[in-house]
Scaffold this motif. Structure first.
Motif, PDB file in Angstrom:
ATOM      1  N   GLU A 151       2.826  22.224  42.354  1.00 27.45           N
ATOM      2  CA  GLU A 151       3.158  23.195  43.400  1.00 27.45           C
ATOM      3  C   GLU A 151       2.132  24.333  43.498  1.00 27.45           C
ATOM      4  N   LEU A 152       1.164  24.356  42.588  1.00 26.39           N
ATOM      5  CA  LEU A 152       0.316  25.543  42.452  1.00 26.39           C
ATOM      6  C   LEU A 152      -0.891  25.500  43.385  1.00 26.39           C
ATOM      7  N   ILE A 172       3.468  27.301  45.815  1.00 29.35           N
ATOM      8  CA  ILE A 172       3.393  28.732  45.458  1.00 29.35           C
ATOM      9  C   ILE A 172       1.954  29.033  45.028  1.00 29.35           C
ATOM     10  N   VAL A 208      -3.547  25.610  33.461  1.00 29.98           N
ATOM     11  CA  VAL A 208      -2.189  25.747  33.983  1.00 29.98           C
ATOM     12  C   VAL A 208      -1.813  24.438  34.660  1.00 29.98           C
ATOM     13  N   THR A 209      -0.522  24.143  34.653  1.00 29.20           N
ATOM     14  CA  THR A 209      -0.084  22.859  35.197  1.00 29.20           C
ATOM     15  C   THR A 209       0.968  23.052  36.283  1.00 29.20           C
ATOM     16  N   GLY A 258       6.309  27.624  31.745  1.00 32.91           N
ATOM     17  CA  GLY A 258       5.657  27.962  33.001  1.00 32.91           C
ATOM     18  C   GLY A 258       6.187  29.183  33.722  1.00 32.91           C
ATOM     19  N   ASN A 259       7.461  29.504  33.549  1.00 30.71           N
ATOM     20  CA  ASN A 259       7.972  30.693  34.222  1.00 30.71           C
ATOM     21  C   ASN A 259       7.125  31.884  33.797  1.00 30.71           C
ATOM     22  N   GLY A 269       3.344  25.817  31.563  1.00 32.62           N
ATOM     23  CA  GLY A 269       4.186  24.895  32.325  1.00 32.62           C
ATOM     24  C   GLY A 269       4.315  23.555  31.622  1.00 32.62           C
ATOM     25  N   GLY A 270       5.298  22.800  32.128  1.00 33.65           N
ATOM     26  CA  GLY A 270       5.409  21.419  31.690  1.00 33.65           C
ATOM     27  C   GLY A 270       5.837  21.202  30.256  1.00 33.65           C
ATOM     28  N   GLU A 283      -0.720  30.160  42.518  1.00 37.08           N
ATOM     29  CA  GLU A 283      -0.844  30.100  41.059  1.00 37.08           C
ATOM     30  C   GLU A 283      -1.044  31.513  40.514  1.00 37.08           C
ATOM     31  N   SER A 284      -0.335  31.873  39.440  1.00 32.68           N
ATOM     32  CA  SER A 284      -0.477  33.239  38.913  1.00 32.68           C
ATOM     33  C   SER A 284      -0.602  33.306  37.395  1.00 32.68           C
ATOM     34  N   ASN A 285      -0.157  32.299  36.672  1.00 33.18           N
ATOM     35  CA  ASN A 285      -0.231  32.398  35.216  1.00 33.18           C
ATOM     36  C   ASN A 285      -1.674  32.444  34.703  1.00 33.18           C
TER      37      ASN A 285
HETATM   38  P1  AMP Z   1       7.589  24.573  34.438  1.00 38.41           P
HETATM   39  O1  AMP Z   1       7.663  25.136  33.075  1.00 38.41           O
HETATM   40  O2  AMP Z   1       6.310  23.835  34.702  1.00 38.41           O
HETATM   41  O3  AMP Z   1       8.796  23.768  34.779  1.00 38.41           O
HETATM   42  O4  AMP Z   1       7.565  25.818  35.436  1.00 38.41           O
HETATM   43  C1  AMP Z   1       8.665  26.711  35.476  1.00 38.41           C
HETATM   44  C2  AMP Z   1       8.539  27.601  36.663  1.00 38.41           C
HETATM   45  O5  AMP Z   1       7.372  28.370  36.567  1.00 38.41           O
HETATM   46  C3  AMP Z   1       8.443  26.874  37.990  1.00 38.41           C
HETATM   47  O6  AMP Z   1       9.151  27.634  38.948  1.00 38.41           O
HETATM   48  C4  AMP Z   1       6.972  26.896  38.274  1.00 38.41           C
HETATM   49  O7  AMP Z   1       6.690  26.806  39.666  1.00 38.41           O
HETATM   50  C5  AMP Z   1       6.561  28.209  37.726  1.00 38.41           C
HETATM   51  N1  AMP Z   1       5.162  28.154  37.320  1.00 38.41           N
HETATM   52  C6  AMP Z   1       4.640  27.275  36.448  1.00 38.41           C
HETATM   53  N2  AMP Z   1       3.338  27.465  36.329  1.00 38.41           N
HETATM   54  C7  AMP Z   1       3.001  28.505  37.131  1.00 38.41           C
HETATM   55  C8  AMP Z   1       1.787  29.177  37.440  1.00 38.41           C
HETATM   56  N3  AMP Z   1       0.648  28.819  36.860  1.00 38.41           N
HETATM   57  N4  AMP Z   1       1.824  30.196  38.314  1.00 38.41           N
HETATM   58  C9  AMP Z   1       2.995  30.551  38.868  1.00 38.41           C
HETATM   59  N5  AMP Z   1       4.165  29.973  38.617  1.00 38.41           N
HETATM   60  C10 AMP Z   1       4.191  28.947  37.765  1.00 38.41           C
END
Ligand code: AMP
Ligand code: MG
Length: 418
Positions: free
Chosen positions: A194-195, A207, A190-191, A309-310, A257-258, A209-211
Motif C-alpha cells: 500500500e506504500l 497511503i 520498509v514493507t 508496521g504501525n 511491517g509484515g 510511506e512514512s516509517n
Molecule cells: P503491518 O505491520 O505491515 O501489517 O502494517 C500495520 C499498519 O501500519 C498498516 O496500516 C500499514 O499500512 C501501516 N504501515 C506499515 N508500514 C508503513 C510505512 N512504512 N509507512 C506508513 N504506514 C505503514
C-alpha cells in the motif's frame, strides 16, 4: 507472549558486538573505545606560559607593587613554537607569549598587563628595560609539563563513547587513530503493497510511506549509520532475496511491517523461507509483534530486526528493542536512555485487558518544583503518530494499573532536547 526484558535478553544474546576497527580520529566521533588508550607523552610536553607576559624569578619581584615597580632587563621575546636562546639571569626577564616554553631559570610569569609594556614600548627586544608592577608567587601562570596529561595516564578508558573533547585529548597526546567498535551500518527496508514514495496522488487503498523517514532519523539521532534500502512489496520470495543481498552490504537490517498475524506478513514469511525466523510476541502495548533472524553476511551474522508496521509501534519497538540491540552491537555499555520518576499531571491508565505493560506517550517538562511533570499526548492509538510526534517520553504502566494525577510514574525518555 514474553516480557520485554526477556525479549531484549534474547536479542542481545543473538546479535554480536561488531568487530573492532582501527579508525582515524576524524571518523571516530560517537564510536566506543575498544581498549584503554594510554598516553606516551606529557601534555603539555614542557613547562609553558599561560599568559602573554614576562618570565622571571619570583624572588626578583617579591616586593614589587604599583608604587615601587622593579626594573628588569629584557633578554628577548619567545613566541609559541620557539625556545629562548639562553637561560634567565638574575635581574633579567624573557618576554613570553601564551604557550611559549618558560626559559630555564624562570619560575613564574607576570602578565603583560602588570608591566610597563605598551604599544609604543612593547619591551620585547634585548636591551629594553621593563617595569614590573606586581609581585607573583613562584609558579604563577606557568603550566608545568604533564599538568594536563602525564605520560602513562589513561586518556580514555575502554567503553567510553568518544565525544569531541575525547578526540582532541587523544590528538593532543599524538594519537592519530584508535581501536573502536564501529558504528553499525544499518539498512532500512520498509514493507507494504500500500506504500507510495513517489510524489503523486494516492490511488484507493494506498497511503504515503512514512516509517522510512522516521527510522532513518531515529538511527541518525542515535549515532548509527542508516542506509535506505527502499520499499519492499509484500512478496516473501522477492523480500527474501532483497534481505540476502542487503546482508552483504550492511551490519544489520531494520525492517518495518509484515511481522504480525496477518495473512500476508511478508517479513515473517521471508525469514521463514530462509529458515531464520524468530517471531516474538512481546508483552507491551503498543508494539507487541517483533521478528528477527540472523542472515549470513560476509564473515559474520547480519541480524534482521523486524519492527511492526504501525507507525507508533515502529517508534516504540525501535526505542525499546532495536535501539538497545544496535547500541550493544556498537559496543556501548549503557544501552538505555535515562529513566525518570516523573509526576503525572493527569490520571494515567493502562489500556487493554490482556496483561501487557502499557507505554503511554507523554510530553514532559520540568515544573517549578524542580521535578519532571508529564501529560499524555492527545491520541494514544498506534496509528496516531501525529500526537506521538510531540511526545518526549514513554510512561510505563503495569497491566491494569492506574495512576492518579499527582502520582509518580516511571518514564522512559525518548529524547532530552525538547
Ligand atoms: P503491518 O505491520 O505491515 O501489517 O502494517 C500495520 C499498519 O501500519 C498498516 O496500516 C500499514 O499500512 C501501516 N504501515 C506499515 N508500514 C508503513 C510505512 N512504512 N509507512 C506508513 N504506514 C505503514
Ligand atoms: Mg504490511
Amino acid at each position: 507472549v514474553i516480557p520485554l526484558e526477556e525479549a531484549l535478553a534474547e536479542l542481545l544474546a543473538a546479535c554480536p558486538v561488531l568487530p573492532v576497527e582501527h579508525l582515524d580520529l576524524r571518523s571516530a566521533l560517537g564510536c566506543v573505545a575498544a581498549k584503554d588508550l594510554v598516553s606516551a607523552h606529557d601534555v603539555p610536553p614542557f613547562a609553558c606560559s599561560a599568559v602573554d607576559g614576562y618570565a622571571l624569578r619570583a624572588a626578583d619581584v617579591a616586593h614589587a607593587d604599583a608604587g615601587r615597580p622593579v626594573s628588569l632587563a629584557v633578554l628577548g621575546s619567545v613566541p609559541a613554537g620557539r625556545t629562548a636562546s639562553g637561560p634567565l639571569t638574575a635581574g633579567a626577564t624573557w618576554k613570553v607569549m601564551t604557550g611559549a616554553p618558560v626559559p630555564d631559570g624562570a619560575d613564574t610569569v607576570v602578565m603583560v598587563e602588570s608591566s610597563s609594556a605598551s604599544l609604543d614600548h612593547p619591551a620585547a627586544s634585548a636591551g629594553d628595560q621593563v617595569l614590573i608592577f606586581a609581585a607573583a608567587a613562584a609558579g604563577t601562570a606557568v603550566r608545568s609539563a604533564g599538568s594536563n596529561v602525564a605520560a602513562g595516564d589513561v586518556l580514555v578508558s575502554e567503553g567510553t563513547t568518544l565525544g569531541p573533547a575525547h578526540l582532541a585529548v587523544l590528538a593532543s597526546a599524538g594519537i592519530r587513530a584508535v581501536e573502536v567498535h564501529p558504528k553499525p551500518q544499518v539498512g532500512v527496508l520498509v514493507t507494504g503493497d500500500e506504500l507510495v514514495t513517489e510524489d503523486r496522488e494516492l490511488q484507493p487503498g494506498e497511503i504515503y510511506e512514512s516509517n522510512g523517514a522516521m527510522v532513518m532519523a531515529l538511527l541518525t539521532e542515535s549515532s548509527f549509520e542508516p542506509r535506505w534500502l527502499g520499499v519492499a512489496r509484500d512478496q516473501p520470495d522477492t523480500l527474501a532475496d532483497t534481505l540476502l543481498a542487503a546482508a552483504q552490504e550492511c551490519d544489520v537490517i531494520v525492517t518495518t511491517g509484515g511481522v504480525s498475524m496477518g495473512d500476508a506478513d511478508p517479513v515473517k514469511a521471508a525469514l521463514g523461507r530462509l529458515g531464520r525466523l524468530h517471531a516474538m510476541q512481546v508483552s507491551i502495548r503498543p508494539a507487541k509483534p517483533f521478528a528477527y533472524g540472523l542472515l549470513d553476511g560476509p564473515g559474520r551474522p547480519v541480524p534482521v530486526l523486524g519492527l511492526p508496521g504501525n507507525p507508533v509501534s515502529s517508534l516504540v519497538s525501535f526505542e525499546l528493542l532495536a535501539r538497545p540491540v544496535l547500541r550493544s552491537m556498537a559496543g556501548h555499555v549503557e544501552l538505555h536512555r535515562p529513566d525518570v520518576l516523573a509526576v503525572t499531571d493527569a490520571p494515567l491508565a493502562a489500556t487493554g485487558t490482556d496483561g501487557r505493560t502499557t507505554y503511554l506517550r507523554v510530553r514532559g517538562r520540568f515544573g517549578t518544583d524542580g521535578r519532571w511533570h508529564v501529560l499524555p499526548v492527545s491520541g494514544q492509538d498506534s496509528h496516531q503518530l501525529a500526537a506521538t510526534a510531540d511526545a518526549n517520553g514513554l510512561a510505563e504502566l503495569a497491566p491494569h494499573s492506574r495512576i492518579e494525577a499527582g502520582g509518580e510514574v516511571r518514564v522512559r525518555s525518548l529524547r532530552w532536547d525538547h
